[in-house]
Design an enzyme around this catalytic site. Sequence first.
Site, PDB file in Angstrom:
ATOM      1  N   GLU A 157       0.842  -1.397   0.127  1.00 35.03           N
ATOM      2  CA  GLU A 157      -0.036   0.024   0.071  1.00 35.03           C
ATOM      3  C   GLU A 157       0.825   1.279   0.219  1.00 35.03           C
ATOM      4  O   GLU A 157       0.510   2.386  -0.670  1.00 35.03           O
ATOM      5  CB  GLU A 157      -0.853  -0.060   1.453  1.00 35.03           C
ATOM      6  CG  GLU A 157      -1.921  -1.312   1.197  1.00 35.03           C
ATOM      7  CD  GLU A 157      -2.766  -1.443   0.071  1.00 35.03           C
ATOM      8  OE1 GLU A 157      -2.996  -0.396  -0.640  1.00 35.03           O
ATOM      9  OE2 GLU A 157      -2.889  -2.621  -0.252  1.00 35.03           O
ATOM     10  N   HIS A 160       1.911   2.003  -3.499  1.00 37.40           N
ATOM     11  CA  HIS A 160       0.902   2.806  -4.066  1.00 37.40           C
ATOM     12  C   HIS A 160       0.812   4.155  -4.045  1.00 37.40           C
ATOM     13  O   HIS A 160       0.688   5.204  -5.021  1.00 37.40           O
ATOM     14  CB  HIS A 160      -0.627   2.327  -3.947  1.00 37.40           C
ATOM     15  CG  HIS A 160      -1.299   1.193  -4.442  1.00 37.40           C
ATOM     16  ND1 HIS A 160      -1.230   0.969  -5.961  1.00 37.40           N
ATOM     17  CD2 HIS A 160      -1.615  -0.154  -3.880  1.00 37.40           C
ATOM     18  CE1 HIS A 160      -1.808  -0.127  -5.959  1.00 37.40           C
ATOM     19  NE2 HIS A 160      -2.024  -0.808  -4.832  1.00 37.40           N
TER      20      HIS A 160
HETATM   21 ZN    ZN Z   1      -2.651  -2.666  -4.689  1.00 41.93          ZN
END
Ligand code: ZN
Length: 190
Positions: A157, A160
């Site tokens: 995450e 990202h």
């Molecule tokens: Zn992802």
Amino acid sequence: MTEVKTAELVMVDPIESSELLNSIAETVSEVELEGEFIQGVIDRMLEIASGKGHDEKDSRQVVGLAAPQVGISKRIILVDLTANGANQEQNLIAIVNPVISEKSRDLLDGREGCWSCGNVCGNVQRCQKVTLEGLDRSGKAVHMILEDFVARIVQHEVDHLDGVRFPDRIPEDQPKRLHWVEHEQFNDYR
Ligand code: ZN
């Protein structure tokens, strides 16, 4: 951006929104975090992650989510703190401006999929243990040491937020680490 109605946010299309998914997300300021917009984004992310708005035939559980995946280029992630790879009750929390301040030398291989990579899944090497720092949604400092699957989610995450998706973490000379997985196979894949 404030004209966006947070209640209408959805998981973005990976191709149409590739520019946003490949961008570095902005830090959330203290003032912004207290405001209606960012709180609304967090609410909507939690709602999406809880399975609302998804195809019933697709049983993939959301164990993590980053704001760019719902079209908001801000440094906010959700992490399921009790995820272990099996489908089970979610325990998602929002971390704002997350930073991985420490990483173990030990690496672990593990399978990953992503809402922003369609049917592409992969075997990704991640640090076994990480220290996560940031803020909770009320602005309180968070400091957590996380291991194994949850450490993997956090690394996925936070990536990202820097415009990095898991296939970018797979060395070019190891293409066998990438797999095509049909939706009905997702549960078994993990
Ligand atoms: Zn992802």
